[in-house]
Scaffold this motif. Sequence first.
Motif, mmCIF file in Angstrom:
data_model
loop_
_atom_site.group_PDB
_atom_site.id
_atom_site.type_symbol
_atom_site.label_atom_id
_atom_site.label_comp_id
_atom_site.label_asym_id
_atom_site.label_seq_id
_atom_site.Cartn_x
_atom_site.Cartn_y
_atom_site.Cartn_z
ATOM 1 N N ARG A 1 6.873 12.145 -26.948
ATOM 2 C CA ARG A 1 6.061 13.363 -26.959
ATOM 3 C C ARG A 1 6.911 14.478 -27.549
ATOM 4 O O ARG A 1 8.104 14.561 -27.285
ATOM 5 N N PHE A 2 6.280 15.322 -28.355
ATOM 6 C CA PHE A 2 6.907 16.517 -28.910
ATOM 7 C C PHE A 2 6.270 17.712 -28.241
ATOM 8 O O PHE A 2 5.049 17.744 -28.076
ATOM 9 N N ASP A 3 7.061 18.689 -27.875
ATOM 10 C CA ASP A 3 6.445 19.907 -27.340
ATOM 11 C C ASP A 3 6.701 21.076 -28.294
ATOM 12 O O ASP A 3 7.463 20.962 -29.253
ATOM 13 N N GLY A 4 6.054 22.183 -28.018
ATOM 14 C CA GLY A 4 6.142 23.348 -28.881
ATOM 15 C C GLY A 4 7.483 24.042 -28.860
ATOM 16 O O GLY A 4 7.761 24.904 -29.694
ATOM 17 N N ASP A 5 8.342 23.677 -27.922
ATOM 18 C CA ASP A 5 9.678 24.281 -27.825
ATOM 19 C C ASP A 5 10.722 23.456 -28.565
ATOM 20 O O ASP A 5 11.906 23.528 -28.244
ATOM 21 N N ARG A 6 10.270 22.628 -29.513
ATOM 22 C CA ARG A 6 11.172 21.797 -30.316
ATOM 23 C C ARG A 6 11.924 20.752 -29.494
ATOM 24 O O ARG A 6 13.060 20.423 -29.762
ATOM 25 N N LYS A 7 11.256 20.235 -28.460
ATOM 26 C CA LYS A 7 11.822 19.176 -27.626
ATOM 27 C C LYS A 7 11.072 17.882 -27.913
ATOM 28 O O LYS A 7 9.856 17.872 -28.099
ATOM 29 N N ILE A 8 11.805 16.777 -27.928
ATOM 30 C CA ILE A 8 11.218 15.445 -28.024
ATOM 31 C C ILE A 8 11.727 14.670 -26.814
ATOM 32 O O ILE A 8 12.902 14.777 -26.467
ATOM 33 N N TYR A 9 10.845 13.961 -26.175
ATOM 34 C CA TYR A 9 11.244 13.174 -25.005
ATOM 35 C C TYR A 9 10.314 11.988 -24.858
ATOM 36 O O TYR A 9 9.244 11.941 -25.455
ATOM 37 N N GLY A 10 10.751 11.005 -24.073
ATOM 38 C CA GLY A 10 9.922 9.833 -23.867
ATOM 39 C C GLY A 10 10.692 8.712 -23.217
ATOM 40 O O GLY A 10 11.700 8.930 -22.553
ATOM 41 N N SER A 11 10.204 7.481 -23.459
ATOM 42 C CA SER A 11 10.814 6.287 -22.900
ATOM 43 C C SER A 11 11.009 5.270 -24.008
ATOM 44 O O SER A 11 10.091 5.042 -24.811
ATOM 45 N N GLY A 12 12.178 4.657 -24.016
ATOM 46 C CA GLY A 12 12.464 3.597 -24.972
ATOM 47 C C GLY A 12 12.035 2.231 -24.472
ATOM 48 O O GLY A 12 12.351 1.221 -25.074
ATOM 49 N N GLY A 13 11.318 2.201 -23.366
ATOM 50 C CA GLY A 13 10.866 0.944 -22.780
ATOM 51 C C GLY A 13 11.596 0.641 -21.493
ATOM 52 O O GLY A 13 11.080 -0.046 -20.620
ATOM 53 N N CYS A 14 12.793 1.160 -21.364
ATOM 54 C CA CYS A 14 13.595 0.982 -20.159
ATOM 55 C C CYS A 14 14.193 2.326 -19.743
ATOM 56 O O CYS A 14 14.045 2.744 -18.615
ATOM 57 N N ASN A 15 14.838 2.989 -20.667
ATOM 58 C CA ASN A 15 15.504 4.260 -20.390
ATOM 59 C C ASN A 15 14.711 5.435 -20.955
ATOM 60 O O ASN A 15 14.030 5.317 -21.976
ATOM 61 N N ASN A 16 14.831 6.559 -20.274
ATOM 62 C CA ASN A 16 14.221 7.791 -20.751
ATOM 63 C C ASN A 16 15.181 8.478 -21.715
ATOM 64 O O ASN A 16 16.401 8.356 -21.582
ATOM 65 N N PHE A 17 14.630 9.202 -22.675
ATOM 66 C CA PHE A 17 15.448 9.928 -23.635
ATOM 67 C C PHE A 17 14.888 11.328 -23.839
ATOM 68 O O PHE A 17 13.725 11.595 -23.537
ATOM 69 N N ARG A 18 15.741 12.196 -24.363
ATOM 70 C CA ARG A 18 15.303 13.541 -24.730
ATOM 71 C C ARG A 18 16.255 14.084 -25.775
ATOM 72 O O ARG A 18 17.397 13.652 -25.897
ATOM 73 N N SER A 19 15.756 15.024 -26.551
ATOM 74 C CA SER A 19 16.555 15.670 -27.578
ATOM 75 C C SER A 19 15.812 16.904 -28.060
ATOM 76 O O SER A 19 14.689 17.184 -27.632
ATOM 77 N N ASN A 20 16.427 17.607 -28.963
ATOM 78 C CA ASN A 20 15.779 18.695 -29.690
ATOM 79 C C ASN A 20 15.509 18.189 -31.102
ATOM 80 O O ASN A 20 16.249 17.356 -31.623
ATOM 81 N N TYR A 21 14.448 18.683 -31.704
ATOM 82 C CA TYR A 21 14.159 18.333 -33.088
ATOM 83 C C TYR A 21 14.009 19.614 -33.885
ATOM 84 O O TYR A 21 13.810 20.700 -33.333
ATOM 85 N N PHE A 22 14.107 19.494 -35.181
ATOM 86 C CA PHE A 22 13.882 20.636 -36.062
ATOM 87 C C PHE A 22 13.385 20.126 -37.406
ATOM 88 O O PHE A 22 13.506 18.948 -37.723
ATOM 89 N N ILE A 23 12.785 21.024 -38.137
ATOM 90 C CA ILE A 23 12.282 20.709 -39.464
ATOM 91 C C ILE A 23 13.134 21.496 -40.452
ATOM 92 O O ILE A 23 13.233 22.710 -40.366
ATOM 93 N N GLU A 24 13.762 20.790 -41.373
ATOM 94 C CA GLU A 24 14.623 21.430 -42.371
ATOM 95 C C GLU A 24 14.248 20.883 -43.742
ATOM 96 O O GLU A 24 14.294 19.673 -43.953
ATOM 97 N N ASN A 25 13.857 21.781 -44.656
ATOM 98 C CA ASN A 25 13.407 21.361 -45.993
ATOM 99 C C ASN A 25 12.297 20.313 -45.902
ATOM 100 O O ASN A 25 12.311 19.314 -46.611
ATOM 101 N N ASN A 26 11.379 20.540 -44.979
ATOM 102 C CA ASN A 26 10.225 19.670 -44.734
ATOM 103 C C ASN A 26 10.625 18.274 -44.247
ATOM 104 O O ASN A 26 9.852 17.338 -44.328
ATOM 105 N N GLU A 27 11.851 18.124 -43.740
ATOM 106 C CA GLU A 27 12.298 16.865 -43.153
ATOM 107 C C GLU A 27 12.436 17.027 -41.650
ATOM 108 O O GLU A 27 12.952 18.022 -41.160
ATOM 109 N N PHE A 28 11.982 16.012 -40.933
ATOM 110 C CA PHE A 28 12.093 15.955 -39.487
ATOM 111 C C PHE A 28 13.483 15.451 -39.135
ATOM 112 O O PHE A 28 13.934 14.433 -39.661
ATOM 113 N N LYS A 29 14.178 16.146 -38.244
ATOM 114 C CA LYS A 29 15.518 15.729 -37.819
ATOM 115 C C LYS A 29 15.669 15.965 -36.324
ATOM 116 O O LYS A 29 15.035 16.849 -35.764
ATOM 117 N N THR A 30 16.511 15.162 -35.703
ATOM 118 C CA THR A 30 16.780 15.321 -34.277
ATOM 119 C C THR A 30 18.262 15.570 -34.066
ATOM 120 O O THR A 30 19.095 15.192 -34.891
#
Length: 144
Positions: A63-92
């Motif tokens: 899931r992506f939220d409006g505060d530039r956070k990405i989080y979820g589950s890899g099937g076993c472990n939970n993960f989270r990070s920040n994402y940003f868009i730079e030169n129209n590319e998605f990056k974490t």
Amino acid sequence: MSKINIIGKASTLFLSLSILLSIGCANHVPSMKTDYSSAMNTKWVLEDIDGHGITDFAHIWLRFDGDRKIYGSGGCNNFRSNYFIENNEFKTQPFAMTRKACSPSLNIQESKFMQALRNIRTMHTQDNILYMTGSTHKLRFSKK
């Protein structure tokens, strides 16, 4: 050559070029506009990695939220990070993850997913499907 003959040949050439250009453009498929906002604030469940289905019991989602956070589950472990868009590319940024003990098959599946997710550069939605693409990996999610 007379002026009329030159004008006639130029008109024929112009008409021929116009027809060729219109035929060439008729088959042109416009590139899909990258619309990151359509993926926000929605739970996306992974359907496949690089065209291969996932283990049935692996519930991999993000899931992506409006505060530039990405989080979820890899099937076993939970993960989270920040994402940003730079030169129209998605990056974490680097991912933080829990470290649960999981079955070997879930560990392999999760590792493939996280490796692909780290390298994603573009994404778009179409018909309630999220497509994420990197230089060597593709992920496909359904909206839940």
